[in-house]
Design a protein around this motif. Sequence first.
Motif, PDB file in Angstrom:
ATOM      1  N   UNK A 290     -69.513  10.664  41.074  1.00  0.00           N
ATOM      2  CA  UNK A 290     -69.730  10.989  39.561  1.00  0.00           C
ATOM      3  C   UNK A 290     -68.411  10.844  39.179  1.00  0.00           C
ATOM      4  N   UNK A 291     -68.338  10.726  37.773  1.00  0.00           N
ATOM      5  CA  UNK A 291     -67.279  10.721  36.981  1.00  0.00           C
ATOM      6  C   UNK A 291     -66.365  11.769  37.139  1.00  0.00           C
ATOM      7  N   UNK A 292     -66.733  13.174  37.113  1.00  0.00           N
ATOM      8  CA  UNK A 292     -65.901  13.944  37.445  1.00  0.00           C
ATOM      9  C   UNK A 292     -65.161  14.134  38.626  1.00  0.00           C
ATOM     10  N   UNK A 293     -65.824  13.597  39.685  1.00  0.00           N
ATOM     11  CA  UNK A 293     -65.042  13.385  40.980  1.00  0.00           C
ATOM     12  C   UNK A 293     -64.221  12.234  40.831  1.00  0.00           C
ATOM     13  N   UNK A 294     -64.432  11.104  40.166  1.00  0.00           N
ATOM     14  CA  UNK A 294     -63.404  10.014  40.203  1.00  0.00           C
ATOM     15  C   UNK A 294     -62.201  10.410  39.422  1.00  0.00           C
TER      16      UNK A 294
ATOM     17  N   UNK B  99     -61.320  13.812  38.878  1.00  0.00           N
ATOM     18  CA  UNK B  99     -60.509  14.602  39.702  1.00  0.00           C
ATOM     19  C   UNK B  99     -59.731  13.845  40.841  1.00  0.00           C
ATOM     20  N   UNK B 100     -59.949  12.954  41.204  1.00  0.00           N
ATOM     21  CA  UNK B 100     -59.349  12.174  42.418  1.00  0.00           C
ATOM     22  C   UNK B 100     -58.009  11.541  41.749  1.00  0.00           C
ATOM     23  N   UNK B 101     -58.103  11.301  40.541  1.00  0.00           N
ATOM     24  CA  UNK B 101     -56.950  10.658  39.937  1.00  0.00           C
ATOM     25  C   UNK B 101     -56.068  11.813  39.461  1.00  0.00           C
ATOM     26  N   UNK B 102     -56.583  12.586  38.483  1.00  0.00           N
ATOM     27  CA  UNK B 102     -55.597  13.542  37.607  1.00  0.00           C
ATOM     28  C   UNK B 102     -55.240  14.651  38.580  1.00  0.00           C
ATOM     29  N   UNK B 103     -55.870  15.257  39.615  1.00  0.00           N
ATOM     30  CA  UNK B 103     -55.497  16.323  40.478  1.00  0.00           C
ATOM     31  C   UNK B 103     -54.104  16.180  41.182  1.00  0.00           C
ATOM     32  N   UNK B 104     -54.329  14.941  42.011  1.00  0.00           N
ATOM     33  CA  UNK B 104     -52.827  14.606  42.824  1.00  0.00           C
ATOM     34  C   UNK B 104     -51.777  14.304  41.807  1.00  0.00           C
TER      35      UNK B 104
END
Length: 127
Positions: A48-52, A54-59
């Motif tokens: 899902x877009x939210x997971x993608x 999150x994988x970019x913005x959170x780290x």
Amino acid sequence: MTRDHDHDHDHDHDHDQGRDHDADPDRDPVSAPPPVSAPLPFDHPPRPLSQRLGAILWPSFFAAAVSTMVCFALLDPLTLRDMTFPHLEIGRETGYAIGFFAFWVATAASSLFTWILLRPASPSIVR
């Protein structure tokens, strides 16, 4: 029966037995190319877009926070302002925020490029 007719009959019999090696794709599975129209299986469903995001913005958020702490432990934002834009009225807190968001954009771009490079190949590309 003629001899030519017997030969054709023997060839048909070999084909029925699966002995026609020129037309048997299961004979050598290593060298046989995959069908072009067959879709390649994915090892996982699309994310899902939210997971993608999150994988970019959170780290990158954590990397920006650490970079901001290290940078401003060594440099004062007011000194940087005086060296770069002395005519602007930028306070210390605003300098911290500008630095943090600059680090966040840089580290998010790094995470984005890594995500682009690690994406699975398109199923339309045959290797």
